[in-house]
Scaffold this motif. Structure first.
Motif, PDB file in Angstrom:
ATOM      1  N   GLN A 149       0.830  -1.273   0.368  1.00 55.01           N
ATOM      2  CA  GLN A 149      -0.425   0.052   0.569  1.00 55.01           C
ATOM      3  C   GLN A 149       1.032   1.308  -0.274  1.00 55.01           C
ATOM      4  N   LEU A 150       0.593   2.087  -0.681  1.00 58.77           N
ATOM      5  CA  LEU A 150       1.039   3.587  -0.628  1.00 58.77           C
ATOM      6  C   LEU A 150       0.304   4.822  -0.707  1.00 58.77           C
ATOM      7  N   VAL A 151       0.496   5.758  -0.022  1.00 58.20           N
ATOM      8  CA  VAL A 151      -0.578   6.919   0.315  1.00 58.20           C
ATOM      9  C   VAL A 151       0.704   8.060   0.462  1.00 58.20           C
ATOM     10  N   PHE A 152       0.507   9.040  -0.452  1.00 58.37           N
ATOM     11  CA  PHE A 152       1.486  10.693  -0.642  1.00 58.37           C
ATOM     12  C   PHE A 152       0.328  11.504  -0.010  1.00 58.37           C
ATOM     13  N   ASN A 153       1.204  12.140   0.836  1.00 58.35           N
ATOM     14  CA  ASN A 153       0.340  13.316   1.267  1.00 58.35           C
ATOM     15  C   ASN A 153       1.086  14.207   1.349  1.00 58.35           C
ATOM     16  N   ILE A 154       0.540  15.958   1.556  1.00 56.10           N
ATOM     17  CA  ILE A 154       1.561  17.281   2.416  1.00 56.10           C
ATOM     18  C   ILE A 154       0.931  17.397   3.240  1.00 56.10           C
ATOM     19  N   ASP A 155       1.091  17.567   4.484  1.00 60.09           N
ATOM     20  CA  ASP A 155       0.325  17.679   5.453  1.00 60.09           C
ATOM     21  C   ASP A 155       1.081  19.241   6.090  1.00 60.09           C
ATOM     22  N   VAL A 156      -0.508  19.823   5.800  1.00 59.27           N
ATOM     23  CA  VAL A 156      -0.102  20.471   5.936  1.00 59.27           C
ATOM     24  C   VAL A 156      -0.026  21.636   7.051  1.00 59.27           C
ATOM     25  N   PHE A 210       5.086  19.030   5.349  1.00 61.12           N
ATOM     26  CA  PHE A 210       5.812  17.785   5.702  1.00 61.12           C
ATOM     27  C   PHE A 210       5.135  17.499   3.516  1.00 61.12           C
ATOM     28  N   PHE A 211       6.170  16.834   3.757  1.00 63.54           N
ATOM     29  CA  PHE A 211       6.011  16.002   1.988  1.00 63.54           C
ATOM     30  C   PHE A 211       6.267  14.569   2.540  1.00 63.54           C
ATOM     31  N   GLU A 212       5.119  13.749   2.562  1.00 62.90           N
ATOM     32  CA  GLU A 212       5.076  12.739   2.939  1.00 62.90           C
ATOM     33  C   GLU A 212       4.887  11.547   2.269  1.00 62.90           C
ATOM     34  N   ILE A 213       4.793  10.239   2.451  1.00 64.80           N
ATOM     35  CA  ILE A 213       4.444   8.810   1.564  1.00 64.80           C
ATOM     36  C   ILE A 213       4.205   7.994   2.891  1.00 64.80           C
ATOM     37  N   ASP A 214       2.993   7.331   3.557  1.00 64.18           N
ATOM     38  CA  ASP A 214       2.293   6.721   4.186  1.00 64.18           C
ATOM     39  C   ASP A 214       2.524   7.605   5.530  1.00 64.18           C
ATOM     40  N   GLY A 215       2.403   9.166   5.949  1.00 60.61           N
ATOM     41  CA  GLY A 215       2.462   9.428   7.159  1.00 60.61           C
ATOM     42  C   GLY A 215       4.230  10.288   7.270  1.00 60.61           C
ATOM     43  N   LYS A 216       4.833   9.296   6.146  1.00 56.14           N
ATOM     44  CA  LYS A 216       6.433  10.470   6.857  1.00 56.14           C
ATOM     45  C   LYS A 216       7.384  10.829   5.756  1.00 56.14           C
TER      46      LYS A 216
END
Ligand SMILES: [Cu+2]
Length: 650
Positions: free
Chosen positions: A494-501, A508-514
């Protein structure tokens, strides 16, 4: 065998002649775009003899390509259509180590094309001649703050080669003053196709790629399909006299140079006497490319005139998105107006296209994505290229005359910047008199392919190839990798991209929350395993890229639950997904039309971990996202024989 270490700086064999890359005054006036200079293999005599039997025995033959390249600051010029001036730029770039022009004025803004065959070795020596840089090896700093702009390394994007040691290893850092030799051993069973290379040092990737540090890497194959094995489409794409069809390598770059204004702030309005550069990540980020007013260049030329085509002739266009953060939606239109392409601001482009380019697009046949031949020729009016993508298209310009190459508007959800971009012009190509095509181009192309198959294919496969072509232009004898059926799958990822603003202290530029941690292995995968990956993005869209092994697209499901990957699907007018079902790629847009996780698409791909072990990366191919943390370390290691993996002597 060292006779093979010879570089020929000439046009690609059987290719539109690469006339000149020198920015002479005359060339500047017409902004001629030629194929990038090519480094061509000079096979040793033994290898040349062996070529004759290559299709039958698929044996390797001795051959190496050597590039000796300096990485250094170069002072060059880029045409600025908004002012009709040439802006001076001082950018990091690649230069032939044998060059005799230290200023770099004659060095193209695009790297040389590497031209190689399966079974051969590419050696690339990088001599890092950039100034010393105290931000390399940042110690206590964050790995995800852009840094080490003068460090470098190299990635051979899309190659299925060893990721370790001197192979396609992006986990090495070549510091200023240091030289390193990469060695890509391209296996004899490597697919022929369109690949590319660029720097990949975490912290400076976007800055260096957006400076023009990239080039094409073409693998040419000549393998005849057999009743049991697939072959290279190159073998089919021949003229009646047996020579290769005309070909263009189009390296699309987005060189986002800037100057400083009187307050010391970044401005894209460079004044005469100023020198543009790329020295800060403030230049990257949402909306910066459209705001810059820059144009995507082709082989280092902005709004250039490509070498002429012949009306009615079938050409292979190898398009490479070597930019950083702007989607390209490629279209061809007749040029109907008479306006010359001299001064043109980005803001005026839409009107210019309306006035000078025809209403109808010229369809073309897409035969490969990310270098890998598809199971079917797909006739397209547009092809969407995200950063890192390649598209190989069979293009027929139907009548003599001029044609506009257009980066068309796309839905906001389809684009890196989440804005509906206005149209941009990429360049002009002229077709000279030939055999005018008055009917449908798709039918013309199909007839051409069938007659090419009649001429080129061996008797034991020609019937199958021709029947395939008659059946919606299928290419099943030319697809390099077999389908991955559900029963072959051994695991899932599983993979989830996210930008945590939402965190205090920054974005924070993240994959799987990190965010990326260079000291962490994020996935340990078993050699010979076959995984089904589920890919999502919780915050806007990101192009997923994984090194070494490509993947096959199984389904692309929108937020409402509809699979939009089948040819002919409608994805709210966004042309990029329909037709991707079962296609092999190494880079794929993971769409979320908004900042809201509930609007995200769910994408399923499958991949085999074949042949190679070692550590490498997966990441977002918006390269400033990658530099700021949207990357993971991946390790492929041997299975332990009991369902797990084993490393070293543990
Ligand atoms: Cu991203």
């Amino acid at each position: 065998m060292f006779a093979s270490h010879k570089i020929a700086l000439s046009g690609v064999a059987g290719v539109l002649s690469a006339t000149t890359h020198v920015l002479s005054a005359a060339a500047q006036e017409t902004r001629a775009v030629s194929n990038p200079p090519a480094y061509i293999l000079e096979p040793v005599a033994k290898g040349r003899a062996k070529l004759e039997t290559f299709a039958q025995d698929r044996a390797t033959f001795l051959g190496e390509v050597l590039l000796d390249m300096n990485v250094t600051y170069l002072d060059r010029q880029i045409y600025n259509p908004a002012t009709a001036r040439y802006d001076r730029v001082r950018l990091r770039g690649y230069q032939d180590a044998r060059q005799t022009d230290p200023s770099g004025a004659d060095t193209p803004l695009v790297g040389p094309t590497i031209d190689v065959r399966p079974g051969e070795t590419v050696r690339i020596i990088l001599n890092n001649m950039l100034p010393q840089d105290s931000t390399c090896g940042i110690g206590g700093g964050s790995a995800n703050t852009p840094h080490c702009f003068n460090g470098t390394n190299l990635h051979s994007h899309g190659l299925w080669v060893n990721p370790s040691g001197n192979g396609d290893n992006v986990l090495v850092s070549i510091r200023p003053g240091v030289a390193f030799q990469y060695e890509y051993n391209i296996p004899a069973d490597h697919p022929a196709g369109t690949f590319w290379y660029h720097p990949h040092l975490h912290g400076s990737t976007a800055l260096q790629v957006s400076s023009g540090m990239s080039g094409a890497l073409i693998i040419r194959g000549d393998r005849m399909p057999t009743p049991t094995e697939t072959g290279d489409i190159d073998r089919l794409l021949k003229q009646p006299d047996g020579s290769d069809i005309a070909e263009r390598v189009l390296v699309l770059q987005q060189i986002q140079y800037a100057c400083t204004d009187s307050n010391g702030s970044i401005t894209y309005d460079c004044q005469p006497g100023q020198v543009g550069g790329i020295e800060s990540y403030d230049q990257f980020g949402p909306g910066t490319w459209p705001a810059s007013g820059r144009f995507t260049s082709i082989n280092g030329q902005v709004l250039g005139q490509l070498p002429p085509a012949v009306a009615g002739s079938v050409e292979r266009w190898r398009m490479i998105h070597a930019g950083v953060r702007d989607t390209i939606n490629f279209e061809i239109r007749r040029k109907t107006g008479t306006a010359a392409l001299r001064t043109l601001t980005a803001a005026d482009t839409d009107r210019w296209i309306d006035q000078n380019c025809g209403k109808d697009t010229i369809p073309y046949g897409v035969v490969a994505q990310d270098g890998l031949t598809m199971a079917q020729v797909q006739m397209r009016q547009q092809a969407v290229l995200q950063p890192g993508y390649r598209v190989d298209a069979l293009v027929v310009l139907p009548q003599a005359g001029d044609y506009c190459l257009v980066d068309a508007a796309a839905p906001a959800a389809a684009s890196v910047n989440q804005l509906a971009p206005s149209r941009r012009l990429l360049g002009i190509v002229t077709a000279v008199e030939g055999n005018a095509v008055n009917g449908e181009i798709g039918t013309y192309l199909q007839d051409w392919l069938i007659s090419a198959a009649e001429r080129t294919m061996a008797p034991d496969v020609s019937g199958k190839v021709i029947d395939d072509l008659k059946n919606d232009m299928r290419l099943s004898s030319f697809v390099p990798h077999p389908d991955i059926e559900p029963g072959e799958v051994t695991g899932e990822q599983q993979l989830v991209f996210n930008i945590d603003v939402k965190q205090p202290g920054g974005t924070f530029f993240e994959i799987d929350g990190k965010p990326y941690d260079p000291n962490r292995i994020d996935r340990t995968l078993p050699l010979s395993g076959v995984d089904e990956w589920t890919l999502r993005s919780d915050f806007v869209s990101h192009p997923f890229h994984i090194h070494v092994n490509p993947f096959q697209i199984i389904k692309i499901v929108d937020a409402a639950g509809n699979d939009v990957s089948a040819l002919g699907s409608d994805d709210d007018g966004d042309p990029q997904y329909p037709g991707l079902k079962n296609v092999w790629k190494d880079t794929l847009w993971i769409k979320n039309p908004s900042t809201d996780p509930s609007t995200r698409y769910t994408i399923t791909v499958r991949t085999r971990y074949q042949r190679y072990i070692g550590e490498f990366v997966l990441h977002c191919h918006i390269l400033d996202h990658e530099d700021q943390g949207m990357m993971q370390n991946v390790r492929i290691t041997l299975p332990d024989g009991h369902g797990g993996t084993v490393s070293g002597h543990h």
